[in-house]
Design an enzyme around this catalytic site. Structure first.
Site, PDB file in Angstrom:
ATOM      1  N   HIS A 160       0.841  -1.220   0.000  1.00 21.29           N
ATOM      2  CA  HIS A 160       0.000   0.000   0.000  1.00 21.29           C
ATOM      3  C   HIS A 160       0.868   1.259   0.000  1.00 21.29           C
ATOM      4  CE1 HIS A 160      -3.350  -2.706   1.173  1.00 21.29           C
ATOM      5  NE2 HIS A 160      -2.423  -3.264   1.935  1.00 21.29           N
ATOM      6  N   SER A 281      14.958  21.544 -16.283  1.00 24.78           N
ATOM      7  CA  SER A 281      13.777  22.352 -16.553  1.00 24.78           C
ATOM      8  C   SER A 281      14.229  23.672 -17.160  1.00 24.78           C
ATOM      9  CB  SER A 281      13.024  22.594 -15.244  1.00 24.78           C
ATOM     10  OG  SER A 281      12.246  23.763 -15.331  1.00 24.78           O
ATOM     11  N   LYS A 287      16.026  21.751 -11.118  1.00 20.76           N
ATOM     12  CA  LYS A 287      15.390  20.479 -11.456  1.00 20.76           C
ATOM     13  C   LYS A 287      16.302  19.494 -12.193  1.00 20.76           C
ATOM     14  CE  LYS A 287      11.727  19.294 -10.896  1.00 20.76           C
ATOM     15  NZ  LYS A 287      10.483  19.564 -11.632  1.00 20.76           N
ATOM     16  N   GLU A 294      10.232   8.025 -16.919  1.00 24.58           N
ATOM     17  CA  GLU A 294       8.906   8.608 -17.161  1.00 24.58           C
ATOM     18  C   GLU A 294       8.409   8.268 -18.561  1.00 24.58           C
ATOM     19  OE1 GLU A 294       8.427  12.547 -14.381  1.00 24.58           O
ATOM     20  OE2 GLU A 294       9.657  12.728 -16.154  1.00 24.58           O
TER      21      GLU A 294
END
Ligand code: ARG
Length: 465
Positions: A160, A281, A287, A294
């Site tokens: 979980h 970024s 970043k 991804e």
């Protein structure tokens, strides 16, 4: 219309094909990928026809030379495909006739584009499967290399997405190994079903020529011959199965990618990826984004989409061949390219990840991860497991109240809940103690992991790839 571009089926038509229809029905914009397979298939067909005296040896030599020269030019990107000639099969046939003259017109004896395209696709997929399996094997070796060094690295096992029980990081990696192993097995088994020759089924009914399908199969390396000509030209199960097992593979990769993405966040900070695998970024200077995992996660969507698209493509089709089937090409090619690039991404990425072992250990020590060990400890001392569970639940409640970890309890505090608890409990509550106690087959104890790594290495060594 250029005389060269006369369609092989022009005979019964009185009108030129509408230009829009020509564009709309053509598949050459994407099925040119099948060119080397189409040539291979034609060479085998011509050789078989020759063995049955349907073509003379001289004719075969001429056809062979013509097809080989097309193959050569293809490798050097020298062939221009024509939309007017619809698809790869008619383009190659036309090119052959251009090169060898009238004899080229004999090649299509006893075959149809229907059995031809099914054969080309199977040859193409066979190569893709072999490439996929080879890449998966490299990936598995990379996982094993990583796992071998991390048997004693403590990692917070989650359920979980909450801290559940401490495990070894190698054990977690070996879970990925198992998933990839099943994928490998699925592709290997699938290869047998792909490796069946449809050629010789002609349009749908078979052919009246005295052909030798066994010879064609042998020449093309097919292990079996399709048994029913109607089925052979209309069957696209193998295409759907390819996208189906590819979807499972991508689902695995997507989960794996998701974990890497989570683990690289500052909140988790379990692993970091090298700069060369990340991007920045344009606005936020701080970043460093995990673009590769991804994209792998994102690309799973298009593979699932292809699977659903192909199922929908086939579900309403009466037997045998329908032009609808031409719509199978783009999803297959896209799926093949996608899965191969995603496997390659992980092959490159996995050896490059660096682990933050302190963070993993710290996380494994939180969230009362060894509460089950405490319950098992009581049960081994004679308390029925349900009662142990209840007692430990109360201890956890107390710990939350005091803002303590279980290891911060004194023996007296434990004894307030159960007099059977002794000082050996502290060993049981340590992540190391917890991990080393999980000796059941397939559990996280070091000896079990070592066994699974050994078995896995052996099984990879025994592969032919
Ligand atoms: N381009 C076609 C396909 O991809 C080849 C088979 C065409 N057969 C036909 N009868 N129109 O399916």
């Amino acid at each position: 219309m250029n005389k060269d571009m006369t369609k092989p089926w022009q005979g019964r038509f009185t009108e030129k094909t509408d230009q829009f229809v020509e564009e709309f029905t053509a598949s050459i914009k994407f099925d040119y990928v099948l060119a080397p397979y189409d040539i291979k298939c034609s060479l085998a067909h011509a050789e078989m026809l020759t063995s049955k005296d349907i073509l003379s040896k001289k004719e075969f030599e001429i056809l062979k030379e013509g097809l080989n020269s097309i193959d050569e030019d293809l490798k050097q990107n020298k062939i221009d495909w024509s939309v007017q000639l619809e698809d790869i099969h008619m383009n190659i046939e036309n090119e052959l006739i251009k090169r060898v003259g009238e004899i080229g017109k004999k090649l299509h004896t006893g075959r149809s584009r229907n059995d031809q395209v099914a054969t080309d696709l199977r040859l193409y997929l066979r190569d893709i499967i072999d490439e996929v399996c080879a890449e998966l094997s490299v990936l598995q070796k990379n996982i094993l290399e990583l796992a071998k060094n991390e048997i004693y690295t403590i990692f917070p096992g989650l359920t979980h997405l909450q801290i559940a029980q401490p495990i070894s990081f190698a054990h977690h990696m070996m879970a990925w190994f198992e998933m990839i192993d099943r994928d490998f097995e699925r592709f290997t088994e699938f290869r047998k079903r792909v490796n069946v020759l449809p050629l010789g089924s002609a349009a749908l009914a078979g052919t009246s020529y005295n052909i030798n399908r066994k010879l064609t199969a042998d020449l093309l390396g097919f292990e079996a011959i399709s048994k029913n000509s109607v089925d052979a030209v209309s069957d696209r199960d193998f295409v759907i199965e390819f996208c189906s097992i590819s979807s499972l593979l991508m689902m695995h990769f997507s989960r794996w990618a998701e974990e890497l993405i989570i683990w690289t966040t500052p909140q988790y900070d379990f692993v970091s990826l090298p700069d060369k695998f990340c991007t920045g970024s344009s606005i936020m200077p701080q970043k460093k984004n995990p673009d590769v995992p991804e994209l792998v996660r994102g690309k799973s969507g298009r593979v699932f989409g292809s699977l659903v698209g192909l199922l929908s493509l086939m579900k309403g089709q009466p037997l045998a061949y329908n032009k609808d089937n031409q719509e199978d090409k783009e999803p297959i090619f896209d799926t093949a390219n996608t899965i191969i690039s995603c496997i390659k991404a992980f092959v490159l990425l996995i050896p490059e990840i660096s682990l933050n072992r302190e963070k993993m250990l710290e996380a494994a020590g939180q969230g009362f991860a060894t509460a089950t060990d405490l319950a098992d400890y009581l049960t081994k001392k004679g308390v029925p497991f349900r009662d142990s569970h209840e007692i430990v639940g109360k201890i956890v409640q107390k710990a939350i109240e005091l803002d303590y970890q279980l290891t911060e309890f004194s023996l007296e505090m434990f004894r307030e809940h159960c007099h059977l608890i002794d000082k050996d409990i502290f060993e049981v509550l340590s992540p190391e103690g917890s991990i080393s106690s999980r000796t059941s087959y397939g559990g996280t104890a070091p000896a079990q992991i070592e066994r699974s790594i050994d078995e896995a290495s052996e099984s990879i060594k025994s592969r032919r790839i």
